[in-house]
Design a protein around this motif. Structure first.
Motif, PDB file in Angstrom:
ATOM      1  N   ARG A   3      10.749  -3.122   3.057  1.00 13.07           N
ATOM      2  CA  ARG A   3      10.484  -4.194   2.076  1.00 13.07           C
ATOM      3  C   ARG A   3      10.591  -5.596   2.672  1.00 13.07           C
ATOM      4  O   ARG A   3       9.836  -6.490   2.331  1.00 13.07           O
ATOM      5  CB  ARG A   3      11.428  -4.071   0.877  1.00 13.07           C
ATOM      6  N   LEU A   6       7.542  -6.389   4.458  1.00 16.24           N
ATOM      7  CA  LEU A   6       6.461  -6.562   3.486  1.00 16.24           C
ATOM      8  C   LEU A   6       6.527  -7.961   2.849  1.00 16.24           C
ATOM      9  O   LEU A   6       5.511  -8.650   2.708  1.00 16.24           O
ATOM     10  CB  LEU A   6       6.564  -5.474   2.407  1.00 16.24           C
ATOM     11  N   ARG A   7       7.732  -8.394   2.515  1.00 11.97           N
ATOM     12  CA  ARG A   7       7.877  -9.724   1.908  1.00 11.97           C
ATOM     13  C   ARG A   7       7.465 -10.838   2.868  1.00 11.97           C
ATOM     14  O   ARG A   7       6.892 -11.849   2.468  1.00 11.97           O
ATOM     15  CB  ARG A   7       9.330  -9.944   1.447  1.00 11.97           C
ATOM     16  N   LEU A   9       5.214 -10.498   5.231  1.00  9.31           N
ATOM     17  CA  LEU A   9       3.752 -10.425   5.286  1.00  9.31           C
ATOM     18  C   LEU A   9       3.140 -11.093   4.048  1.00  9.31           C
ATOM     19  O   LEU A   9       2.197 -11.883   4.143  1.00  9.31           O
ATOM     20  CB  LEU A   9       3.319  -8.952   5.359  1.00  9.31           C
ATOM     21  N   GLN A  10       3.729 -10.799   2.883  1.00 11.95           N
ATOM     22  CA  GLN A  10       3.223 -11.401   1.643  1.00 11.95           C
ATOM     23  C   GLN A  10       3.350 -12.922   1.700  1.00 11.95           C
ATOM     24  O   GLN A  10       2.454 -13.649   1.277  1.00 11.95           O
ATOM     25  CB  GLN A  10       4.018 -10.874   0.439  1.00 11.95           C
ATOM     26  N   ARG A  13       0.659 -14.333   3.941  1.00 11.77           N
ATOM     27  CA  ARG A  13      -0.653 -14.238   3.293  1.00 11.77           C
ATOM     28  C   ARG A  13      -0.765 -15.209   2.113  1.00 11.77           C
ATOM     29  O   ARG A  13      -1.826 -15.755   1.849  1.00 11.77           O
ATOM     30  CB  ARG A  13      -0.917 -12.793   2.836  1.00 11.77           C
ATOM     31  N   ASN A 248      -0.564  -2.039  -4.929  1.00 13.47           N
ATOM     32  CA  ASN A 248      -1.029  -2.329  -3.567  1.00 13.47           C
ATOM     33  C   ASN A 248      -0.607  -3.760  -3.229  1.00 13.47           C
ATOM     34  O   ASN A 248      -1.392  -4.692  -3.181  1.00 13.47           O
ATOM     35  CB  ASN A 248      -2.556  -2.165  -3.474  1.00 13.47           C
ATOM     36  N   GLU A 249       0.701  -3.857  -2.965  1.00 12.71           N
ATOM     37  CA  GLU A 249       1.382  -5.141  -2.920  1.00 12.71           C
ATOM     38  C   GLU A 249       1.045  -6.010  -1.726  1.00 12.71           C
ATOM     39  O   GLU A 249       1.344  -7.199  -1.724  1.00 12.71           O
ATOM     40  CB  GLU A 249       2.888  -4.828  -2.823  1.00 12.71           C
ATOM     41  N   ASP A 250       0.511  -5.413  -0.673  1.00 11.04           N
ATOM     42  CA  ASP A 250       0.129  -6.237   0.475  1.00 11.04           C
ATOM     43  C   ASP A 250      -1.155  -7.014   0.178  1.00 11.04           C
ATOM     44  O   ASP A 250      -1.520  -7.920   0.913  1.00 11.04           O
ATOM     45  CB  ASP A 250      -0.017  -5.387   1.747  1.00 11.04           C
ATOM     46  N   HIS A 251      -1.842  -6.646  -0.932  1.00  8.35           N
ATOM     47  CA  HIS A 251      -3.055  -7.369  -1.325  1.00  8.35           C
ATOM     48  C   HIS A 251      -2.917  -8.087  -2.671  1.00  8.35           C
ATOM     49  O   HIS A 251      -3.580  -9.088  -2.896  1.00  8.35           O
ATOM     50  CB  HIS A 251      -4.250  -6.403  -1.391  1.00  8.35           C
ATOM     51  N   THR A 279      -5.417 -11.462  -0.207  1.00  6.75           N
ATOM     52  CA  THR A 279      -6.385 -11.342   0.890  1.00  6.75           C
ATOM     53  C   THR A 279      -7.829 -11.555   0.444  1.00  6.75           C
ATOM     54  O   THR A 279      -8.739 -11.476   1.264  1.00  6.75           O
ATOM     55  CB  THR A 279      -6.300  -9.932   1.528  1.00  6.75           C
ATOM     56  N   SER A 307       6.330   0.196  -1.795  1.00  6.70           N
ATOM     57  CA  SER A 307       5.725  -0.802  -2.685  1.00  6.70           C
ATOM     58  C   SER A 307       6.331  -0.718  -4.084  1.00  6.70           C
ATOM     59  O   SER A 307       6.705   0.357  -4.560  1.00  6.70           O
ATOM     60  CB  SER A 307       4.206  -0.604  -2.743  1.00  6.70           C
TER      61      SER A 307
END
Ligand code: ADP
Ligand code: ZN
Length: 427
Positions: A3, A6-7, A9-10, A13, A248-251, A279, A307
């Motif tokens: 996580r 992921l945070r 990366l978010q 982005r 789909n949390e990366d997007h 994205t 996610s």
């Protein structure tokens, strides 16, 4: 992905998309300038609260292409939500958007256990609606064989299920029941088909409905959620644990807010879902208010995905009705009624759910002059009811029961909401 990673990366982005819209979408630049913020103020996910919200009205005000961030030459696909009281909302996708959409759809399908060995039928409508083509390209991307059955012609679809040995299907939960009903009327049962997995969404549905669909079609039923403004189907999907739908949390970066105060709410609290696309190139949106009521669930999931999950949609805070998966606005019904000379502009819609199938009843008053001409006898009334029903069907593409009422019998109201009595109880 853990996580924390992921945070990060978010956050990266998020900064990038904010910078992108600031330089390419006057609407966002003006909003941010008015709030005295620049893209440099947005460095991590926590900074999201500084950003402005986007509403469906903003999309309508900028109809059709005002919120596009990419130049027209980069747009390769256009979809639209159903027409409304105002303008329909238009969304545009670049080639990369379509690739990411397909990738996200592929994640959903593989989470349901679909593989290259499956034949998968897409029974969402193909067209401007994102359901059909959205799922279609995900199935192809995964490498399973797509059967683009679309909606309608249900008997033919049942024959295809049987003859081809189709193993997966995507459609609205109510269409799944309609398929089951049709199959049974044709003298077939779940033992005659090979369906194993169903991806159901585009309208609210319940655990009871899940069980009913599973029993009658002999498959495992999974939830899929999405909306055209953010992408289409694939924003979130269930895993084998079926304890909420993974986003789909990366997007798509989710938030839950209080729909009245717009204050952010914590995990487990019910509120309005808000998404920021991280994205998207064609039409990126910051903090889009979905009007869908749900909650976010944290904590580890048994499936191993990290996610965040969202709970079932418990309702929608706007005026649109979703009946058997089809969007119906009271104003559309009104516009049909107004083309029929015998009908007065006084009507009421009653939506009910019997045996998990939605029904729409339209009560409409007959105009006084026709009433005075002897329409108060049975047969002309029945004829008129049939005529109105046929017209509604051809315009709305859903069957409605029509009841003609005597003049001045339907209660008058100023507001829109009282035109509709939604008696559906989700159990
Ligand atoms: P609109 O209906 O706003 O014109 P869409 O056709 O893209 O736009 O439909 C998206 C809406 O459908 C969502 O905002 C939500 O209200 C509803 N929806 C989609 N999937 C689900 C689901 N799995 N459960 C409940 N509601 C859903
Ligand atoms: Zn899971």
């Amino acid at each position: 992905m853990p996580r924390e990673e992921l945070r990060m990366l978010q956050g990266k982005r998020l900064h990038k998309v904010v910078d992108y819209v600031y330089h390419n979408v006057p609407f966002y630049r003006e909003k941010m300038q008015a709030m005295d913020i620049t893209p440099d103020d947005i460095r991590s996910v926590d900074d999201i609260v500084k950003l402005p919200f986007t509403t469906k009205q903003d999309l309508r005000d900028n109809y059709p292409f005002g919120l596009l961030a990419a130049p027209q030459s980069e747009i390769v696909r256009v979809h639209a939500s159903t027409g409304t009281t105002g303008n329909p909302t238009i969304v545009g996708y670049t080639r990369k958007d379509i690739e990411i959409w397909s990738e996200c759809m592929t994640r959903c399908l593989s989470s349901y256990g679909i593989s290259r060995d499956d034949l998968f039928s897409v029974a969402y409508g193909y067209g401007l609606f994102t359901g059909g083509l959205g799922v279609h390209y995900g199935v192809e991307n995964l490498g399973a064989a797509v059967v683009p059955a679309s909606t309608g012609n249900t008997e033919k679809h049942v024959r295809l299920l049987r003859d081809l040995g189709i193993t997966g299907i995507a459609c609205t939960p109510s269409y799944a029941l309609h398929l089951a009903e049709t199959m049974e009327k044709m003298g077939l049962s779940k033992d005659d088909i090979k369906l194993r997995v169903g991806a159901f969404g585009a309208e609210p549905w319940t655990e009871n409905m899940r069980r009913e669909i599973e029993n009658r079609l002999g498959l495992k039923a999974y939830n899929i959620y999405g909306l055209s403004e953010i992408m289409g189907p694939c924003v979130s999907y269930e895993c084998e644990c079926q304890n909420g739908s993974h986003i789909n949390e990366d997007h798509f970066l989710p938030e839950i807010i209080d729909p009245v105060t717009c204050e952010p709410l914590g995990y487990g609290q019910q509120g309005e879902l808000v998404f920021t696309t991280l994205t998207k190139e064609g039409m990126p949106l910051l903090r889009y208010r979905t009007k869908d009521l749900s909650c976010l669930m944290d904590g580890e999931c048994g499936c191993g995905r990290t996610s965040v999950r969202m709970g079932k949609i418990t309702g929608r805070s706007d005026d649109m009705l979703i009946i058997r998966g089809i969007n119906v606005f009271p104003s559309q019904v009104e516009s049909v009624l107004l083309t029929i000379p015998e009908c007065a502009p006084h009507y009421k819609l009653i939506v009910e759910r019997h045996d998990n199938l939605d029904t729409l009843t339209v009560l409409v008053e007959i105009r006084q002059e026709y009433f005075d001409q002897g329409f108060d006898t049975l047969s002309p009334i029945t004829d008129l009811e049939k005529k109105v029903a046929a017209k509604l069907k051809s315009v709305l593409s859903i069957a409605a029961k029509v009841q003609i009422k005597s003049p001045n019998t339907i209660e008058r109201s100023e507001g829109k909401s009282r035109l509709v009595e939604d008696r559906r109880v989700l159990k």
